[in-house]
Write an enzyme that holds these catalytic residues in place. Structure first.
Site, mmCIF file in Angstrom:
data_model
loop_
_atom_site.group_PDB
_atom_site.id
_atom_site.type_symbol
_atom_site.label_atom_id
_atom_site.label_comp_id
_atom_site.label_asym_id
_atom_site.label_seq_id
_atom_site.Cartn_x
_atom_site.Cartn_y
_atom_site.Cartn_z
ATOM 1 N N GLY A 232 0.820 -1.202 0.000
ATOM 2 C CA GLY A 232 0.000 0.000 0.000
ATOM 3 C C GLY A 232 0.851 1.247 0.000
ATOM 4 O O GLY A 232 2.020 1.232 -0.412
ATOM 5 N N GLU A 254 5.718 -3.414 0.940
ATOM 6 C CA GLU A 254 5.854 -3.087 -0.483
ATOM 7 C C GLU A 254 5.020 -1.838 -0.699
ATOM 8 O O GLU A 254 3.792 -1.886 -0.693
ATOM 9 C CB GLU A 254 5.370 -4.266 -1.333
ATOM 10 C CG GLU A 254 6.002 -4.301 -2.714
ATOM 11 C CD GLU A 254 5.234 -3.490 -3.734
ATOM 12 O OE1 GLU A 254 5.616 -2.304 -3.926
ATOM 13 O OE2 GLU A 254 4.294 -4.007 -4.313
ATOM 14 N N LEU A 255 5.690 -0.696 -0.887
ATOM 15 C CA LEU A 255 5.040 0.602 -0.782
ATOM 16 C C LEU A 255 5.015 1.337 -2.123
ATOM 17 O O LEU A 255 5.012 0.707 -3.171
ATOM 18 C CB LEU A 255 5.743 1.412 0.317
ATOM 19 C CG LEU A 255 5.907 0.667 1.657
ATOM 20 C CD1 LEU A 255 6.674 1.507 2.660
ATOM 21 C CD2 LEU A 255 4.562 0.231 2.216
ATOM 22 N N GLY A 256 4.997 2.652 -2.076
ATOM 23 C CA GLY A 256 4.828 3.437 -3.285
ATOM 24 C C GLY A 256 6.093 3.579 -4.097
ATOM 25 O O GLY A 256 7.156 3.035 -3.771
ATOM 26 N N CYS A 288 2.007 1.020 -8.431
ATOM 27 C CA CYS A 288 3.206 1.467 -7.716
ATOM 28 C C CYS A 288 4.418 1.554 -8.632
ATOM 29 O O CYS A 288 5.343 2.323 -8.383
ATOM 30 C CB CYS A 288 3.499 0.540 -6.529
ATOM 31 S SG CYS A 288 3.807 -1.182 -6.988
ATOM 32 N N PHE A 384 -0.211 8.631 -8.720
ATOM 33 C CA PHE A 384 -1.229 7.583 -8.798
ATOM 34 C C PHE A 384 -2.408 8.044 -9.653
ATOM 35 O O PHE A 384 -3.570 7.890 -9.300
ATOM 36 C CB PHE A 384 -1.689 7.154 -7.396
ATOM 37 C CG PHE A 384 -1.453 5.677 -7.136
ATOM 38 C CD1 PHE A 384 -0.182 5.158 -7.196
ATOM 39 C CD2 PHE A 384 -2.515 4.826 -6.836
ATOM 40 C CE1 PHE A 384 0.047 3.809 -6.958
ATOM 41 C CE2 PHE A 384 -2.299 3.470 -6.596
ATOM 42 C CZ PHE A 384 -1.020 2.961 -6.656
#
Length: 487
Positions: A232, A254-256, A288, A384
């Protein structure tokens, strides 16, 4: 195969907590982004529901791990068979719930099928090593499951990104409690729950609890949950990491990303434009790995920007459930406002708006910004949304410096006819994923997916990394006879 897998009477207003049941947190409606109309209703998990499910999962995990490996592998193969048989039904839900165009939905399904087969294959892979040891001693290092893994998944590729963690976690012998994003609880949770249940996964091994931030925090802090896998935003990931650290839990974040697509002066301009379009406009840029910055050599930047603007003006925008379009809706009105703020602030700071920059409802036109500088939000912030942000450079060193001028470190792409030049550049980019002569949005179930910096804590999912993520080492020694110690 006949019948409906997603029979709404089974799951409407419910969650999978041992069985399909209502929860103490009440219910909430699922809204279709293209129409803002409700298309479903699921249960909302409260913290006490998480507590009960985590305890139940911990009890069920022992029996699941004790099952013969061949029996466990059959579950994942059966999921694949069921998914293939109900492909169109599942794809329709992905399109309607996420705003995806149908090819994106089919890609998600193909990817989950791949993860199903990979999960089944994990059951026959070696789970440990025989280590050097003294005579009379057998020294083993073996992989054991954590116990219960909590998975928190996002809205953008909900079916894939839930499955990418849930399936290998189960394959390595864990039980799983999944909290899908409340914006996409059906394709991110209900669908997978129905498949696993129909495939014969034993009761209690998998729980699916839609909910809000308090649900997620309850999952992260629960004593029966040994590991958290979170995908996220970076802001939410920082909170998850803080809570997990306080409770001494393993956490995979597991991010941006603010990914750079670098177009060198010797690149094939046609292929670069094609790749750049895909990298920023696929699924409205809500990925992402999307190209957040197009770094283009000064000799090509004019042509590149002009051609991108022409493409943007020709792309059809609309409801992908009822129209043949290239660009669907953004997930929420709030996300539209976020994208538009970044675009308008960057224009006020001197960026040139070549196309787009307007919206209607949740539909944001594909947008092209030129002359973007590192001081602008279009360069610095994760958008995004369907925005191509173009910055010129003059040397390879400048391109590398611009690409690395970010707190993120997920993906990069380099277009060049000189493979050695591209490889040399890739080695200097601080990212977890890099593609020479390709764009930034690439995914494969056999590769270790993850980033560094604000893009994640260096953890990985996929292929060999699944063993690292979802198991831990146990060192075991066996002696012929017990030693006699001097004390």
């Amino acid at each position: 195969m006949t019948g409906s897998l997603l029979n709404a009477s089974k799951w409407t207003g419910k969650a999978l907590a041992g069985e399909w049941t209502t929860l103490s947190g009440g219910q909430f409606e699922v809204l279709e982004p293209a129409t803002a109309q409700p298309i479903g209703r699921v249960a909302r998990a409260a913290p006490e529901d998480v507590r009960a499910s985590a305890a139940d999962a911990r009890r069920a995990q022992r029996g699941w791990y004790a099952m013969p490996y061949a029996e466990r592998a059959k579950v994942f193969r059966k999921v694949a068979v069921l998914l293939e048989a109900h492909r169109e039904e599942c794809a329709t839900w992905i399109v309607r719930e996420t705003g995806a165009i149908p090819p994106k939905a089919q890609f998600e399904i193909d990817s989950v099928l791949h993860h199903c087969h990979e999960a089944a294959a994990m059951l026959t892979q070696p789970k440990g090593l025989v280590l050097p040891s003294a005579d009379g001693v057998t020294s083993l290092a073996r992989r054991l499951p954590h116990g219960v893994v909590g998975v928190i998944s996002p809205f953008n590729f909900p079916f894939l990104l839930s499955s990418r963690a849930v399936l290998p976690a189960l394959a390595t012998g864990n039980a799983v409690v999944l909290k899908p994003d409340p914006r996409t609880p059906v394709s991110g949770g209900v669908l997978l729950a129905l498949l696993l249940e129909s495939a014969g996964l034993p009761r209690g091994v998998f729980h699916m609890l839609p909910g809000d931030a308090d649900t997620g925090e309850a999952l992260v802090t629960d004593a029966d949950v040994a590991m958290i896998s979170f995908t996220g935003s970076t802001a939410a990931g920082r909170r998850v990491g803080e809570l997990a650290g306080r409770h001494l839990k393993k956490v995979a974040l597991e991010l941006g990303g603010k990914n750079a697509l670098i177009i060198l002066d010797d690149a094939d301009i046609e292929l670069a434009i094609c790749g750049g379009s895909w990298a920023s406009w696929l699924h409205q840029g809500q990925i992402c790995m999307s190209a957040g910055r197009h770094l283009v050599h000064q000799d090509l930047v004019g042509t590149y920007a002009r051609r991108m603007a022409d493409k943007a003006k020709d792309l059809p925008v609309g409801n992908p459930h009822v129209e043949q379009v290239a660009i669907g809706p953004l997930i929420t009105v709030k996300q539209v406002a976020h994208v538009d703020r970044i675009v308008q602030e960057s224009v006020r700071m001197g960026a040139r708006l070549l196309a787009g920059g307007t919206f209607s409802g949740q539909f944001y036109r594909p947008t092209v910004l030129a002359d973007v500088t590192p001081a602008m939000p279009a360069f610095r912030e994760e958008i995004f949304g369907p925005v191509v942000s173009i910055t010129a450079f003059s040397t390879d060193a400048e391109a590398i410096a611009l690409a690395n001028d970010t707190e993120y470190g997920l993906a990069a792409g380099v277009h060049t006819r000189n493979i050695g030049r591209g490889m040399a550049m890739a080695e200097q980019l601080r990212v977890g994923l890099c593609h020479v002569n390709d764009q930034t949005v690439n995914d494969d179930g056999t590769m270790p997916m993850g980033g560094r910096g604000a893009s994640g804590n260096g953890s990985r999912h996929g292929g060999p990394a699944n063993w690292d993520a979802f198991t831990q080492w146990q060192w075991t020694t066996v002696r012929n006879t017990a030693p006699a110690y001097p004390l």
